[in-house]
Scaffold this motif. Structure first.
Motif, PDB file in Angstrom:
ATOM      1  N   GLU A 216      26.715  23.973  86.119  1.00  0.00           N
ATOM      2  CA  GLU A 216      26.693  23.372  84.791  1.00  0.00           C
ATOM      3  C   GLU A 216      25.752  24.129  83.864  1.00  0.00           C
ATOM      4  O   GLU A 216      24.719  24.638  84.291  1.00  0.00           O
ATOM      5  CB  GLU A 216      26.237  21.912  84.869  1.00  0.00           C
ATOM      6  N   SER A 217      26.166  24.172  82.591  1.00  0.00           N
ATOM      7  CA  SER A 217      25.309  24.731  81.548  1.00  0.00           C
ATOM      8  C   SER A 217      25.030  23.630  80.540  1.00  0.00           C
ATOM      9  O   SER A 217      25.965  23.095  79.938  1.00  0.00           O
ATOM     10  CB  SER A 217      25.992  25.909  80.860  1.00  0.00           C
ATOM     11  N   PRO A 218      23.771  23.237  80.358  1.00  0.00           N
ATOM     12  CA  PRO A 218      23.454  22.139  79.437  1.00  0.00           C
ATOM     13  C   PRO A 218      23.435  22.583  77.984  1.00  0.00           C
ATOM     14  O   PRO A 218      22.963  23.679  77.667  1.00  0.00           O
ATOM     15  CB  PRO A 218      22.066  21.683  79.900  1.00  0.00           C
ATOM     16  N   VAL A 219      23.959  21.733  77.113  1.00  0.00           N
ATOM     17  CA  VAL A 219      23.924  21.953  75.671  1.00  0.00           C
ATOM     18  C   VAL A 219      23.402  20.682  75.021  1.00  0.00           C
ATOM     19  O   VAL A 219      23.973  19.600  75.226  1.00  0.00           O
ATOM     20  CB  VAL A 219      25.315  22.296  75.116  1.00  0.00           C
ATOM     21  N   THR A 220      22.328  20.782  74.266  1.00  0.00           N
ATOM     22  CA  THR A 220      21.736  19.610  73.621  1.00  0.00           C
ATOM     23  C   THR A 220      22.316  19.424  72.228  1.00  0.00           C
ATOM     24  O   THR A 220      22.430  20.373  71.461  1.00  0.00           O
ATOM     25  CB  THR A 220      20.211  19.754  73.529  1.00  0.00           C
ATOM     26  N   ALA A 221      22.698  18.197  71.935  1.00  0.00           N
ATOM     27  CA  ALA A 221      23.266  17.882  70.622  1.00  0.00           C
ATOM     28  C   ALA A 221      22.995  16.410  70.314  1.00  0.00           C
ATOM     29  O   ALA A 221      22.348  15.704  71.102  1.00  0.00           O
ATOM     30  CB  ALA A 221      24.758  18.180  70.596  1.00  0.00           C
ATOM     31  N   LYS A 222      23.500  15.961  69.167  1.00  0.00           N
ATOM     32  CA  LYS A 222      23.262  14.590  68.719  1.00  0.00           C
ATOM     33  C   LYS A 222      24.584  13.833  68.631  1.00  0.00           C
ATOM     34  O   LYS A 222      25.602  14.385  68.217  1.00  0.00           O
ATOM     35  CB  LYS A 222      22.565  14.608  67.353  1.00  0.00           C
ATOM     36  N   LEU A 223      24.526  12.567  69.020  1.00  0.00           N
ATOM     37  CA  LEU A 223      25.714  11.721  68.912  1.00  0.00           C
ATOM     38  C   LEU A 223      25.980  11.411  67.441  1.00  0.00           C
ATOM     39  O   LEU A 223      25.059  11.079  66.691  1.00  0.00           O
ATOM     40  CB  LEU A 223      25.509  10.421  69.691  1.00  0.00           C
ATOM     41  N   GLU A 224      27.233  11.491  67.061  1.00  0.00           N
ATOM     42  CA  GLU A 224      27.617  11.233  65.683  1.00  0.00           C
ATOM     43  C   GLU A 224      28.799  10.271  65.653  1.00  0.00           C
ATOM     44  O   GLU A 224      29.557  10.148  66.627  1.00  0.00           O
ATOM     45  CB  GLU A 224      27.993  12.543  64.978  1.00  0.00           C
ATOM     46  N   ALA A 225      28.950   9.589  64.517  1.00  0.00           N
ATOM     47  CA  ALA A 225      30.108   8.718  64.337  1.00  0.00           C
ATOM     48  C   ALA A 225      31.362   9.573  64.198  1.00  0.00           C
ATOM     49  O   ALA A 225      31.310  10.713  63.711  1.00  0.00           O
ATOM     50  CB  ALA A 225      29.923   7.846  63.105  1.00  0.00           C
ATOM     51  N   LYS A 226      32.477   8.996  64.631  1.00  0.00           N
ATOM     52  CA  LYS A 226      33.735   9.726  64.527  1.00  0.00           C
ATOM     53  C   LYS A 226      34.024  10.093  63.081  1.00  0.00           C
ATOM     54  O   LYS A 226      34.515  11.185  62.783  1.00  0.00           O
ATOM     55  CB  LYS A 226      34.864   8.869  65.092  1.00  0.00           C
ATOM     56  N   GLU A 227      33.746   9.157  62.152  1.00  0.00           N
ATOM     57  CA  GLU A 227      33.978   9.403  60.739  1.00  0.00           C
ATOM     58  C   GLU A 227      32.865   8.757  59.930  1.00  0.00           C
ATOM     59  O   GLU A 227      32.508   7.612  60.167  1.00  0.00           O
ATOM     60  CB  GLU A 227      35.335   8.821  60.309  1.00  0.00           C
ATOM     61  N   GLU A 228      32.332   9.488  59.000  1.00  0.00           N
ATOM     62  CA  GLU A 228      31.302   8.962  58.107  1.00  0.00           C
ATOM     63  C   GLU A 228      31.629   9.412  56.689  1.00  0.00           C
ATOM     64  O   GLU A 228      31.803  10.603  56.435  1.00  0.00           O
ATOM     65  CB  GLU A 228      29.908   9.452  58.518  1.00  0.00           C
ATOM     66  N   VAL A 229      31.739   8.426  55.783  1.00  0.00           N
ATOM     67  CA  VAL A 229      32.189   8.701  54.425  1.00  0.00           C
ATOM     68  C   VAL A 229      31.078   8.356  53.441  1.00  0.00           C
ATOM     69  O   VAL A 229      30.491   7.265  53.513  1.00  0.00           O
ATOM     70  CB  VAL A 229      33.455   7.900  54.089  1.00  0.00           C
ATOM     71  N   ALA A 230      30.831   9.272  52.520  1.00  0.00           N
ATOM     72  CA  ALA A 230      29.884   9.013  51.438  1.00  0.00           C
ATOM     73  C   ALA A 230      30.620   8.320  50.292  1.00  0.00           C
ATOM     74  O   ALA A 230      31.718   8.738  49.910  1.00  0.00           O
ATOM     75  CB  ALA A 230      29.260  10.314  50.963  1.00  0.00           C
ATOM     76  N   VAL A 231      30.022   7.271  49.753  1.00  0.00           N
ATOM     77  CA  VAL A 231      30.620   6.512  48.657  1.00  0.00           C
ATOM     78  C   VAL A 231      30.015   6.999  47.343  1.00  0.00           C
ATOM     79  O   VAL A 231      28.808   6.850  47.125  1.00  0.00           O
ATOM     80  CB  VAL A 231      30.388   5.010  48.840  1.00  0.00           C
ATOM     81  N   VAL A 232      30.878   7.576  46.479  1.00  0.00           N
ATOM     82  CA  VAL A 232      30.436   8.089  45.176  1.00  0.00           C
ATOM     83  C   VAL A 232      31.207   7.343  44.081  1.00  0.00           C
ATOM     84  O   VAL A 232      32.441   7.474  43.998  1.00  0.00           O
ATOM     85  CB  VAL A 232      30.674   9.598  45.064  1.00  0.00           C
ATOM     86  N   PRO A 233      30.551   6.555  43.248  1.00  0.00           N
ATOM     87  CA  PRO A 233      31.267   5.831  42.173  1.00  0.00           C
ATOM     88  C   PRO A 233      31.914   6.810  41.188  1.00  0.00           C
ATOM     89  O   PRO A 233      31.331   7.843  40.843  1.00  0.00           O
ATOM     90  CB  PRO A 233      30.164   5.027  41.489  1.00  0.00           C
ATOM     91  N   LEU A 234      33.150   6.469  40.754  1.00  0.00           N
ATOM     92  CA  LEU A 234      33.834   7.302  39.758  1.00  0.00           C
ATOM     93  C   LEU A 234      33.461   6.889  38.344  1.00  0.00           C
ATOM     94  O   LEU A 234      33.848   7.564  37.382  1.00  0.00           O
ATOM     95  CB  LEU A 234      35.347   7.197  39.953  1.00  0.00           C
ATOM     96  N   ALA A 235      32.742   5.800  38.234  1.00  0.00           N
ATOM     97  CA  ALA A 235      32.287   5.333  36.918  1.00  0.00           C
ATOM     98  C   ALA A 235      30.780   5.273  36.905  1.00  0.00           C
ATOM     99  O   ALA A 235      30.128   5.165  37.958  1.00  0.00           O
ATOM    100  CB  ALA A 235      32.871   3.964  36.602  1.00  0.00           C
TER     101      ALA A 235
END
Length: 424
Positions: free
Chosen positions: A132-151
């Motif tokens: 095995e070769s270890p790789v360190t990373a961070k758990l992330e959400a499958k989808e993350e959306v930024a909310v930007v108002p259009l007004a």
């Protein structure tokens, strides 16, 4: 009786003295006339003999007193010191003898212990092995959306907070829409006027009263009025900000009274599926394929989870020499959270049904890689060829066979052919 005896001794002494004096006078008288010098010499010798006897008697008395009487203080002190010195010598000799005896005893005991080495054993067996070769990373959400108002405008209400779970379409916050409502009213009225005008011109055109050009112009004005009204209605929806996806609110940067603009005001993350977006070096990139199973160790939970590779790029990221890999994480009990650090253990080499032994049993002795086996309690050194070694187990390609009893502890100290003791 004592007085009588003393008197008798005194009387005899005087008689002997008178006799001696008479003899001396007689000798003198007889020899004076014929041999005066010889007589004188004899007298002198007699007196010297008498004086010598007196001196001998004087010397004899103190010697007898010294030998028969009490010892002097100097002699007594010397005698005691001599006795103490003798005792000290005897004690030292005894201690030295004891030390030698004890030293020989412990040396013999140590030698007897050193002659038999304690070892621990295991059995060579058939099993699967992988590297095995270890790789360190961070758990992330499958989808993350930024909310930007259009007004843009002043926030009048906020309906959620960070950490809330929301469904798609849920109202997050509202912006003051007074101006847009006024625009909507004006657009509606303009649209109604354009519609009425168009209907009248349309009737006149059918009667041949107005030209086709007037008819087409009126129709275009009505169409534009409808579009303006629809646009105003659509713009009004921008003042009510809703969740674009279902998930947890991770950011909420607005509050009542603040001014929202065309920048990120909130964020929603879909954590129903966690993923790891890792970057691997070129030596691993060619060994990773979509669908590969991996182990994911999360140290904060001290637990290992399963996962699979969903994407594996064969092209490095722009401006880097690493290759992006996406891994889907299996978390059936929802124990994981986005943001946790994890170690992805990627299998880069594996072998099924291999002859394996604990890695610590493989040692180098005399420039050779060997495994120590036991025939009863007698060790044998076996040169071996090693395949995969993952630090826990090593694959043995040749040199020993399955079922051999191998030494896993103490093998560095044993001598081939010399009996050892097996301990648990």
């Amino acid at each position: 009786m004592r007085l009588s005896t003393g008197g008798s001794k005194s009387k005899n002494g005087r008689q002997r003295s008178i006799k001696m004096e008479g003899i001396r006078e007689e000798i003198i008288n007889n020899e004076v006339s014929s041999e005066p010098a010889a007589a004188k010499s004899r007298v002198e010798r007699l007196e010297e003999s008498k004086e010598a006897k007196k001196l001998k008697r004087k010397e004899k008395k103190p010697r007898e007193k010294k030998s028969g009487g009490e010892n002097r203080p100097e002699d007594s002190g010397k005698s005691k010191k001599g006795i103490i010195a003798v005792m000290i010598i005897v004690i030292l000799l005894a201690l030295l003898a004891g030390y030698r005896i004890m030293t020989n005893y412990f040396q013999d005991d140590e030698e007897s212990v050193e002659t038999i080495i304690n070892v621990k054993t295991a059995v060579a067996e058939i099993g699967d092995i992988y590297l095995e070769s270890p790789v360190t990373a961070k758990l992330e959400a499958k989808e993350e959306v930024a909310v930007v108002p259009l007004a843009a405008g002043k926030v009048t209400s906020v309906g959620v907070k960070v950490g809330d779970y929301v469904k798609q379409g849920t109202v997050l916050f509202k912006i003051d829409d007074t101006q847009i409502q006024s625009s909507i009213t004006q657009a509606r009225e303009a649209c109604e006027l354009a519609r009425t005008t168009f209907e009248r011109i349309e009737y006149l055109y059918s009667e041949g009263v107005v030209s086709q050009q007037d008819y087409e112009s009126t129709k275009a004005q009505y169409t534009n009025a409808e579009l303006a009204y629809s646009s105003a209605l659509e713009s009004a929806s921008y003042y009510t900000v809703t969740a674009p996806i279902s998930g947890y609110v991770t950011v909420m940067d607005v509050s009542v009274g603040s001014v929202a603009g065309q920048s990120m005001a909130a964020a929603i993350a879909d954590t129903s599926q966690l993923v790891i977006n890792a970057k691997v070096a070129e030596n691993l990139a060619g060994k990773i394929n979509v669908g590969d199973r991996v182990d994911i160790y999360v140290s904060s939970l001290n637990k290992t989870f399963g996962g699979s590779v969903t994407t594996a790029s064969k092209v490095p990221s722009i401006g880097t020499v690493t290759y992006p890999v996406t891994i889907s994480v299996n978390d059936p009990e929802n124990e994981l959270m986005a943001g946790m650090f994890a170690e992805v253990r990627i299998k880069t080499a594996q072998e099924a049904s291999a002859l394996i032994v604990p890695s610590e049993s493989v040692i180098v002795k005399g420039g050779e890689t060997i495994v120590v086996t036991l025939d009863g309690n007698i060790p044998e050194f076996n040169p071996v060829e090693v395949g995969i070694d993952n630090g826990e187990y090593a694959e043995i390609l040749s040199g020993i066979k399955a079922g051999d009893v191998i030494v896993v502890a103490g093998q560095h100290y044993v001598e081939e052919g010399k009996e050892v003791r097996i301990v648990e």
